[in-house]
Design a protein around this motif. Structure first.
Motif, mmCIF file in Angstrom:
data_model
loop_
_atom_site.group_PDB
_atom_site.id
_atom_site.type_symbol
_atom_site.label_atom_id
_atom_site.label_comp_id
_atom_site.label_asym_id
_atom_site.label_seq_id
_atom_site.Cartn_x
_atom_site.Cartn_y
_atom_site.Cartn_z
ATOM 1 N N LEU A 1 0.823 -1.205 0.000
ATOM 2 C CA LEU A 1 0.000 0.000 0.000
ATOM 3 C C LEU A 1 0.862 1.262 0.000
ATOM 4 O O LEU A 1 1.943 1.293 0.584
ATOM 5 C CB LEU A 1 -0.899 0.022 1.237
ATOM 6 C CG LEU A 1 -2.041 -0.994 1.289
ATOM 7 C CD1 LEU A 1 -2.745 -0.905 2.640
ATOM 8 C CD2 LEU A 1 -3.026 -0.774 0.166
ATOM 9 N N LEU A 2 0.341 2.297 -0.645
ATOM 10 C CA LEU A 2 0.933 3.633 -0.542
ATOM 11 C C LEU A 2 0.125 4.362 0.525
ATOM 12 O O LEU A 2 -0.852 5.059 0.239
ATOM 13 C CB LEU A 2 0.881 4.349 -1.894
ATOM 14 C CG LEU A 2 1.509 3.597 -3.065
ATOM 15 C CD1 LEU A 2 1.446 4.438 -4.348
ATOM 16 C CD2 LEU A 2 2.948 3.205 -2.759
ATOM 17 N N ASP A 3 0.548 4.198 1.777
ATOM 18 C CA ASP A 3 -0.309 4.582 2.897
ATOM 19 C C ASP A 3 0.266 5.678 3.782
ATOM 20 O O ASP A 3 -0.243 5.941 4.874
ATOM 21 C CB ASP A 3 -0.628 3.361 3.761
ATOM 22 C CG ASP A 3 0.616 2.644 4.274
ATOM 23 O OD1 ASP A 3 1.735 3.054 3.908
ATOM 24 O OD2 ASP A 3 0.467 1.670 5.036
ATOM 25 N N ASN A 4 1.333 6.339 3.345
ATOM 26 C CA ASN A 4 1.880 7.452 4.122
ATOM 27 C C ASN A 4 1.254 8.763 3.648
ATOM 28 O O ASN A 4 1.375 9.124 2.479
ATOM 29 C CB ASN A 4 3.399 7.550 3.961
ATOM 30 C CG ASN A 4 4.127 6.415 4.667
ATOM 31 O OD1 ASN A 4 3.562 5.753 5.534
ATOM 32 N ND2 ASN A 4 5.366 6.178 4.286
ATOM 33 N N ALA A 5 0.613 9.468 4.546
ATOM 34 C CA ALA A 5 0.003 10.750 4.189
ATOM 35 C C ALA A 5 1.053 11.852 4.200
ATOM 36 O O ALA A 5 1.927 11.873 5.072
ATOM 37 C CB ALA A 5 -1.114 11.094 5.171
ATOM 38 N N PRO A 6 1.008 12.785 3.239
ATOM 39 C CA PRO A 6 1.989 13.881 3.234
ATOM 40 C C PRO A 6 1.760 14.854 4.376
ATOM 41 O O PRO A 6 0.620 15.096 4.787
ATOM 42 C CB PRO A 6 1.744 14.563 1.880
ATOM 43 C CG PRO A 6 0.324 14.235 1.549
ATOM 44 C CD PRO A 6 0.072 12.873 2.115
#
Length: 375
Positions: free
Chosen positions: A345-350
């Motif tokens: 998953l691309l799960d890191n929020a900016p």
């Protein structure tokens, strides 16, 4: 994602995959000099699977940027700082291009670096861009009316000297920043370029500056020269009617295609960069890949701006593009390449509060502290 992970020739260099890291200003330099935390940032992403890294915009001469602590490439200490970064990136297995950047009319005369330069804010024409926000200047002023560049060849020579410095610093190539309303784009756009000499007027004349910059830096880097363009426009108050956009960028790309470039990056329409003035959006929305692919017979196309992994695979499998650049996803996922390969998953929020750093805040926050995926 099998197509994304096939090697490809970029200029005279082979890279391990079709996953590029796009230029993204981060404002972490020591005034204008690259430093150790910048090295950590780029090495994280090289180890995270970036086939090709394009640096944040690198100023080719001292300018009053609205992005404080943007790095440069006009002095020896800057060259030395970039060399440390480049050596480390190469050791980590990636290739790295410098994005050569001149702000044109989006500098401010009261910014410390512009004052230190002792020169006016130069642009193709004495026409101010609407918008802008110089957060560290009193009153947070916007853009001002620039001084028309008397002789554009002076700036072309600055691009060439920056390329010479980039080569000394060990970069694998350079990407000319021709997008987002900065100086190359300002020459291309009929709203920002209203010159009556050979540098303005027709699409051919407005394209002259970009083409001469490409020719100049190719004298230094040969095949390892690229350009980034954003024909959909919008950001920094640029944008033309659709037919004029096609006529201008179509001519530019037809001529650039004759120069044996490493690639052309086409930045897709991005609503986040579409600024509104007087109740009207500035950009010219259209499919830049479909519109401009016919003008490029010999030059690989890379694409960026909001591309999903599924779109990326389809683009490459279809043969429409050679590779994909991601920006925000690399910012928040230092291991983006590995995540894409393994379906993580691309799960890191900016963290937008620290995207460009913040006074008194540890520069690592929102920069090198994003977590990697748990394997």
């Amino acid at each position: 994602m099998s197509s994304l992970f096939t090697p490809i020739e970029v200029g005279s260099t082979t890279i391990q995959n079709r996953i590029g890291m796009s230029a993204l200003t981060r404002s972490r330099a020591t005034t204008t000099v690259p430093n150790d935390i910048m090295k950590e940032y780029y090495v994280q992403r090289a180890k995270g699977g970036a086939g090709l890294i394009v640096t944040e915009g690198v100023l080719i001469t001292r300018q009053g940027s609205e992005w404080p602590n943007a790095p440069g490439l006009w002095e020896k200490d800057q060259v030395d700082g970039w060399k440390e970064i480049n050596d480390a990136v190469h050791e980590a297995g990636s290739k790295i291009y410098a994005q050569l950047w001149h702000l044109g009319r989006t500098s401010h005369p009261d910014a410390p670096e512009q004052i230190a330069a002792g020169t006016p804010v130069y642009a193709p024409s004495a026409i101010a861009a609407r918008g802008g926000k110089f957060r560290l200047l009193p009153g947070e002023p916007g853009y001002v009316t620039p001084t028309e560049i008397p002789d554009p060849t002076v700036v072309i020579n600055q691009f060439k000297q920056a390329a010479v410095n980039a080569k000394e610093a060990g970069f694998d190539g350079v990407e000319v920043h021709g997008a987002n309303g900065y100086i190359v784009h300002q020459f291309l756009d009929s709203a920002s370029n209203q010159r009556t000499d050979k540098w303005g007027g027709s699409p051919e004349n407005r394209s002259r500056f970009a083409l001469e910059v490409l020719k100049a830096v190719k004298e230094v880097f040969g095949l390892n020269v690229a350009i980034k363009l954003s024909p959909a426009g919008g950001f920094n108050d640029v944008g033309m009617p659709l037919q004029e956009t096609i006529d201008t960028f179509g001519y530019l790309l037809t001529e650039a295609d004759k120069l044996s470039l490493a690639y052309v990056t086409l930045s897709r329409y991005n609503p986040f960069l579409d600024i509104e003035f007087d109740g009207k959006k500035r950009a010219t929305q259209h499919d830049v890949v479909e519109t401009f692919t016919p003008f490029l017979k010999n030059t690989p196309i890379w694409v960026n701006s909001g591309v999903t992994p599924e779109e990326a695979e389809a683009y490459i499998k279809s043969g429409k593009v050679a590779g994909i650049f991601w920006g925000l996803n690399w910012l928040t996922h230092p291991d983006l390449g590995r995540r894409l390969k393994e379906g993580k998953l691309l799960d890191n929020a900016p963290n937008f509060m620290t995207l460009y750093g913040a006074p008194g805040v540890d520069p690592a926050i929102g920069y090198t502290d994003y977590k990697e995926a748990i394997y």
